[in-house]
Write a protein that holds these residues in place. Structure first.
Motif, PDB file in Angstrom:
ATOM      1  N   ALA A  81       7.587   2.364  33.284  1.00  0.00           N
ATOM      2  CA  ALA A  81       8.335   3.147  34.285  1.00  0.00           C
ATOM      3  C   ALA A  81       9.336   2.306  35.073  1.00  0.00           C
ATOM      4  N   ARG A 138      13.640   5.848  32.344  1.00  0.00           N
ATOM      5  CA  ARG A 138      13.683   6.881  33.386  1.00  0.00           C
ATOM      6  C   ARG A 138      14.832   7.853  33.104  1.00  0.00           C
ATOM      7  N   ARG A 143      -0.770  -1.389  41.128  1.00  0.00           N
ATOM      8  CA  ARG A 143       0.066  -0.245  40.740  1.00  0.00           C
ATOM      9  C   ARG A 143       0.944   0.197  41.926  1.00  0.00           C
ATOM     10  N   ARG A 158       9.553  -1.505  42.588  1.00  0.00           N
ATOM     11  CA  ARG A 158      10.564  -1.615  41.528  1.00  0.00           C
ATOM     12  C   ARG A 158      11.942  -1.169  42.043  1.00  0.00           C
TER      13      ARG A 158
HETATM   14  O1   DC Z   1       0.680   9.849  38.354  1.00  0.00           O
HETATM   15  P1   DC Z   1       0.165   8.935  37.244  1.00  0.00           P
HETATM   16  O2   DC Z   1      -0.974   8.044  37.655  1.00  0.00           O
HETATM   17  O3   DC Z   1      -0.149   9.675  35.989  1.00  0.00           O
HETATM   18  O4   DC Z   1       1.411   7.960  36.903  1.00  0.00           O
HETATM   19  C1   DC Z   1       1.288   6.895  36.015  1.00  0.00           C
HETATM   20  C2   DC Z   1       2.412   5.898  36.263  1.00  0.00           C
HETATM   21  O5   DC Z   1       3.657   6.470  35.842  1.00  0.00           O
HETATM   22  C3   DC Z   1       2.633   5.475  37.700  1.00  0.00           C
HETATM   23  O6   DC Z   1       1.828   4.375  38.056  1.00  0.00           O
HETATM   24  C4   DC Z   1       4.098   5.158  37.742  1.00  0.00           C
HETATM   25  C5   DC Z   1       4.714   6.031  36.694  1.00  0.00           C
HETATM   26  N1   DC Z   1       5.400   7.213  37.244  1.00  0.00           N
HETATM   27  C6   DC Z   1       6.693   7.048  37.689  1.00  0.00           C
HETATM   28  O7   DC Z   1       7.204   5.927  37.681  1.00  0.00           O
HETATM   29  N2   DC Z   1       7.397   8.114  38.134  1.00  0.00           N
HETATM   30  C7   DC Z   1       6.831   9.321  38.172  1.00  0.00           C
HETATM   31  N3   DC Z   1       7.558  10.352  38.603  1.00  0.00           N
HETATM   32  C8   DC Z   1       5.503   9.514  37.754  1.00  0.00           C
HETATM   33  C9   DC Z   1       4.792   8.427  37.306  1.00  0.00           C
END
Ligand code: DC
Length: 216
Positions: free
Chosen positions: A89, A95, A167, A174
């Motif tokens: 991500a 993205r 996380r 980021r």
């Molecule tokens: O909500 P989740 O735990 O399933 O998300 C997993 C990862 O995906 C999270 O740690 C970062 C990424 N993510 C993101 O960058 N942008 C989003 N809109 C959703 C998730």
């Protein structure tokens, strides 16, 4: 013309946002997008191909080719997949490749609920109802630990807390669309709440937003 009544629910892992988002979607009779699942699928498919998570080109190719059918794999719901998701991500082209699918949800005339990290800030900044759901890391770790040990996964609370901190740092630190509360999002801290209490609080916030949207 006013935008459709879209609800965005952003926040960190194990904050309760997924449950809150699905209850709101059921209340309003609309579809919900779990955007984390898209990143989980990209990370999981990339790892299954034996590719490096920092291989931006390969990750982008997976994101561009992602189909809805691929999302139902239960392997994408695991703790390991969450870590893979957070790693892929960080890549801007990944993205970008997932943008259109997510944006289509905020253009649905009947409305939708979008769950993620950047729904209210990047994907659907025009949404009339925005929540940022959070809880203290220790509380989130304990919730996640109970859930995983309940499913028979042998994990320690310390490891889960470490995962959550890492996380939070990666998702919030980021450069590309970091997790952050939109200026017009309502903060809901669920640390001291049961999930039912949190869902009720979310419902009230959304009802107030809905009344403002109807008057607009
Ligand atoms: O909500 P989740 O735990 O399933 O998300 C997993 C990862 O995906 C999270 O740690 C970062 C990424 N993510 C993101 O960058 N942008 C989003 N809109 C959703 C998730």
């Amino acid at each position: 013309m006013k935008p459709p009544f879209v609800i965005t629910v952003d926040g960190p892992a194990a904050s309760g946002k997924g449950t809150i988002a699905s209850r709101l979607a059921a209340d309003h009779g609309v579809q919900m997008l779990d955007s984390g699942l898209l990143y989980r699928a990209v990370g999981g498919l990339l790892a299954a191909e034996g590719k490096d998570l920092d291989d931006v080109e390969a990750a982008t190719a997976v994101a561009e080719g992602l189909t809805v059918e691929q999302l139902s794999n239960p392997a994408f719901r695991t703790r390991a997949a969450g870590e893979l998701a957070s790693r892929v991500a960080v890549h801007v082209p990944v993205r970008n490749a997932l943008f259109r699918l997510q944006k289509s949800f905020c253009l649905r005339p009947e409305g939708a609920v979008l769950d993620g990290r950047d729904m209210g800030t990047v994907i659907c900044p025009e949404a009339p109802a925005k929540l940022f759901v959070t809880a203290r890391p220790e509380v989130r770790a304990e919730r996640r630990w109970k859930q995983l040990t309940g499913q028979g996964e042998p994990v320690t609370l310390e490891d889960i807390l470490e995962d959550i901190r890492k996380r939070d740092e990666r998702d919030g630190g980021r450069a590309a669309s970091p997790m952050r509360q939109a200026d017009d999002a309502v903060l809901l801290d669920t640390s001291e709440m049961t999930i039912d209490h949190a869902a009720d609080a979310a419902r009230r916030i959304v009802e107030a937003a809905r009344a403002r949207w109807e008057r607009s």
